[in-house]
Design a protein around this motif. Structure first.
Motif, PDB file in Angstrom:
ATOM      1  N   ALA A   5       0.810  -1.222   0.000  1.00 25.03           N
ATOM      2  CA  ALA A   5       0.000   0.000   0.000  1.00 25.03           C
ATOM      3  C   ALA A   5       0.838   1.265   0.000  1.00 25.03           C
ATOM      4  N   TYR A   6       2.060   1.224   0.550  1.00 26.91           N
ATOM      5  CA  TYR A   6       2.877   2.430   0.642  1.00 26.91           C
ATOM      6  C   TYR A   6       3.437   2.860  -0.711  1.00 26.91           C
ATOM      7  N   GLY A   7       3.410   1.958  -1.699  1.00 24.30           N
ATOM      8  CA  GLY A   7       3.920   2.308  -3.020  1.00 24.30           C
ATOM      9  C   GLY A   7       5.409   2.550  -3.059  1.00 24.30           C
ATOM     10  N   ASP A  17      -2.119  -4.087   4.145  1.00 20.03           N
ATOM     11  CA  ASP A  17      -2.736  -4.230   2.829  1.00 20.03           C
ATOM     12  C   ASP A  17      -4.101  -4.898   2.934  1.00 20.03           C
ATOM     13  N   ALA A  44      -7.508   5.088   1.316  1.00 24.44           N
ATOM     14  CA  ALA A  44      -6.319   5.303   0.492  1.00 24.44           C
ATOM     15  C   ALA A  44      -5.925   6.774   0.404  1.00 24.44           C
ATOM     16  N   ASP A  45      -6.910   7.672   0.526  1.00 24.63           N
ATOM     17  CA  ASP A  45      -6.632   9.103   0.372  1.00 24.63           C
ATOM     18  C   ASP A  45      -6.526   9.846   1.697  1.00 24.63           C
ATOM     19  N   LYS A  99      -0.334   8.679   0.466  1.00 27.77           N
ATOM     20  CA  LYS A  99      -1.378   8.097  -0.370  1.00 27.77           C
ATOM     21  C   LYS A  99      -1.124   6.595  -0.507  1.00 27.77           C
ATOM     22  N   ASP A 105      -1.853   2.732  -2.184  1.00 32.34           N
ATOM     23  CA  ASP A 105      -2.071   2.136  -3.503  1.00 32.34           C
ATOM     24  C   ASP A 105      -3.064   0.981  -3.383  1.00 32.34           C
ATOM     25  N   GLY A 137      -2.806  -1.630  -6.342  1.00 33.46           N
ATOM     26  CA  GLY A 137      -1.649  -2.507  -6.169  1.00 33.46           C
ATOM     27  C   GLY A 137      -1.898  -3.572  -5.121  1.00 33.46           C
ATOM     28  N   CYS A 138      -2.548  -3.190  -4.035  1.00 36.33           N
ATOM     29  CA  CYS A 138      -2.870  -4.155  -2.971  1.00 36.33           C
ATOM     30  C   CYS A 138      -3.800  -5.248  -3.486  1.00 36.33           C
TER      31      CYS A 138
END
Length: 697
Positions: free
Chosen positions: A366-368, A378, A388-389, A397, A399, A402-403
């Protein structure tokens, strides 16, 4: 996350806690009573950078600080990761192998996969010293100083960075250890030298050698780090006092921390328990479980009758492989499950969560930041429990796509599940593992966990508080103010603390009160002198007494708190009753008619510090105000599946507000999950008190 602007002339008490994933900061302005908070990802290559980031995020200038308090995982991580100094051990002639032999304990007699502990010092670096003292401290064989000096020269040629010294019965008479240390420091001026009597004044040679070796092993790295931090603070204009949090939750000066590095093994978790104790005192609550879940681990401790439970020793690293550390510390149990714990599908399609952690680098998917393996964080994002926001107030932010992709590819598809089921399975396993930490400090101590309130904190704790409570049968959970910064916040409630212990070996019925009083008085005087030398003006001095006791014929003892009134009235029977009652709680049985031994006497000397003011919130009605509701969104709960769930802003909730689950309560560094069936009430101090419902419909 800083509060409103403050006057130019600040008088800040700053506390910083470094965790495996995040570094947290809490500051208290002693002049105005204002609290400020900061959080940043831990910078493991340069920990000082993460500390400065937390200060910058709260707009704090170190020139305004008059006291800097610090807790860090560097000591415990060095021990667990086994990346400490090249260490040698000097030990009494004939006892070279007691460190490796240990107690020959087997936690499970029929476990074919049991592994014996691995010493931190290999056998080739353990050296015998010609000397011997008797059990009463009298001389049996003089110390061969010339041989010690020759050995020191040999160690110099081997590049030894640290030396541990354990000589038999030095807790009775430290003269030989003191002389050996002096010779080593003369011949090895750049080595870290640690002698056992400086750390422990108790008997049990294996535990004492394990403690002193651990201190020497972590010493160079911890001492270097503390020096770097001290240099950084000075360069930034900090002119106050620097104190480190001990594993007891008490404070001690940096110069003591550099020598007794092993005393800060559990500094961060211990500070969290101190914070939970402060909450208990504010609410008049005697018993509580302190539960801390961060990014890497989850920890649990207990407050009983208003006081944290402590222990005189602990096994570091898990019972099967651990080495004992014989120093006073908070009785805390830890499991390798946190927000960053990695989930994997292993042989046989078994889903495993932890103990490996994504940490802060690369961190969860999640951290990207390059993380590819799904974690507990995640799973929470996939299930809608994190936004997420709006993570860390929108500073980071997340992701979500992606998760979901990695969850499907690495977990769900191999197990024949959809991503939602896979994420839910990860959380169920994590919750079960974390419940073991709570059971270890309650059920296994003879305490009924269901009768305690669970105080839950850490950035990830409130996400799982309700589920863990259900797993154990706890009916009440409390989420304190600023849970994401709580260990740092707890440091602001810590006092200067010095602990002393002396092994005595006397039958309670035979020992004279004059002898006991003299031993206690000596330790108390040492503590008062240490407080005076600390340079910090304490508001008052509190002295606590305890004793390790056992029934005659027993091997192991329990630590019994002893009120000063027992000694003022010379009430021997009261001491015995106190022991009998504790023994019954701990083991389910007692023997009031059997005689007891006094094994060791313990003294704690506290220099009490000014505490931050109670955080209070304005009074409101039963229904939260309209602007407290941020949104309504779908969130997955095992009991009922996806449900439209209201999301509230914690800073806009008021005392008296009532919220029925399902709901999410968001704040800057944490999110509280209120499950279906739960009832949440905001108290006058801003705590979220949750009455836990049931999964059964």
């Amino acid at each position: 996350m800083a509060s409103n602007s403050t006057p130019n002339a600040r008088k800040l008490r700053i506390a910083v806690d470094i965790g495996g994933t995040f570094t947290d900061m809490a500051a208290f302005d002693e002049a105005t009573g204002q609290l400020l908070f900061g959080k940043a990802l831990s910078t493991h290559g340069a920990l000082v950078n993460g500390i400065q980031s937390t200060l910058d995020s709260a707009d704090i200038d170190l020139k305004d600080g008059n006291l800097f308090l610090h807790g860090s995982t560097i000591a415990i991580n060095t021990l667990l990761e086994r990346n400490g100094a090249n260490t040698a051990l000097l030990i009494t002639e004939g006892f070279r192998d007691i460190y490796e032999i240990g107690r020959v304990n087997r936690p499970d007699a029929y476990n074919l996969f049991f592994n014996k502990h691995q010493p931190l010092v290999k056998r080739s670096l353990r050296f015998e010293v010609a000397e011997r003292l008797r059990a009463d401290g009298s001389l049996h064989k003089p110390l061969d100083e010339a041989a010690v000096r020759e050995l020191a020269k040999e160690l110099k040629g081997q590049g030894i960075e640290a030396v541990a010294v354990l000589l038999l019965h030095s807790y009775r008479n430290p003269a030989h250890e003191q002389r050996v240390k002096a010779i080593l420091q003369e011949e090895l001026p750049h080595a870290f030298v640690s002698a056992s009597h400086e750390l422990s004044q108790e008997y049990r040679e294996f535990e004492r050698v394990s403690t002193v070796v651990a201190n020497a092993y972590v010493g160079p790295r911890v001492s270097q780090y503390l020096g770097q931090l001290e240099t950084h603070l000075s360069a930034k204009g900090f002119g106050g006092d620097f104190y480190v949090v001990q594993s007891t939750g008490g404070l001690f000066p940096i110069e003591h921390a550099r020598v007794g590095c092993v005393r800060m093994l559990e500094s961060g978790p211990a500070a969290g328990v101190i914070g939970a104790q402060a909450i208990c005192a504010q609410l008049g609550m005697g018993d509580a479980i302190a539960f801390d879940m961060g990014g890497t681990t989850a920890k649990a401790g207990v407050i009983s009758e208003g006081r944290p439970l402590t222990t005189g020793s602990a096994l570091i690293g898990g019972y099967e492989r651990a080495l004992p550390i014989q120093i006073p510390m908070m009785d805390i149990h830890e499991v390798g499950t946190g927000g960053g714990s990695i989930a994997r599908v292993e042989t046989g399609n078994a889903l495993r969560v932890g103990p490996q952690s994504a940490g802060s680098i690369p961190g969860p998917v999640a951290y990207g930041r390059g993380g590819q393996e799904p974690t507990v964080t995640d799973a929470n994002l996939v299930l809608g429990r994190l936004d997420a926001d709006n993570f860390l107030g929108g500073e980071l932010k997340l992701d979500l796509a992606g998760c979901q992709r990695q969850m499907a590819e690495r977990i769900a598809t191999p197990l024949g599940l959809d991503p939602t089921e896979a994420a839910d399975g990860i959380l169920r396993i994590a919750v079960t593992q974390m419940s073991h930490a709570v059971k270890a400090v309650t059920t296994e101590r003879g305490l009924d966990a269901g009768s305690f309130t669970m105080v839950v904190y850490g950035g990830a704790g409130p996400l799982h508080a309700s589920a863990i409570a259900r797993e154990i049968g706890i009916r009440k959970v409390l989420i304190p103010y600023a849970p994401g910064y709580f260990s740092a916040y707890g440091m602001l409630f810590s006092d200067l603390r010095y602990d002393y212990v002396r092994s005595v070996f006397r039958k309670l019925n035979d020992v004279s009160f004059d002898e006991i009083e003299a031993a206690y008085k000596q330790m108390e005087d040492e503590g008062r002198a240490a407080l005076e030398q600390s340079g910090v003006k304490a508001d008052g001095v509190v002295i606590e007494r305890a004793a390790d006791m056992r029934y005659v014929g027993q091997e192991h003892a329990v630590t019994v708190d002893l009120p000063l009134a027992f000694f003022e009235s010379r009430d021997r029977s009261a001491i015995k009753r106190q022991f009998d009652e504790l023994h019954k709680v701990r083991y389910g049985t007692s023997a009031p008619k059997e005689p007891a031994d006094l094994v060791s006497l313990r003294v704690t000397v506290l220099g009490t510090m000014k505490k931050p003011p109670r955080h209070q919130v304005a009074q409101g009605g039963a229904k939260p105000e309209a602007d407290a509701l941020r949104t309504v969104k779908p969130v997955y709960f095992r009991a009922g599946g996806w449900a439209d769930t209201p999301v509230f802003k914690r800073d806009l909730l008021r005392a008296g507000n009532l919220i029925s689950g399902p709901a999410l309560i968001e704040e800057h560094a944490s999110t509280t999950v209120v499950q279906p069936g739960d009832e949440l009430r905001v108290d006058e101090l801003g705590n979220l008190q949750i009455a836990i419902g049931s999964d059964r419909t």
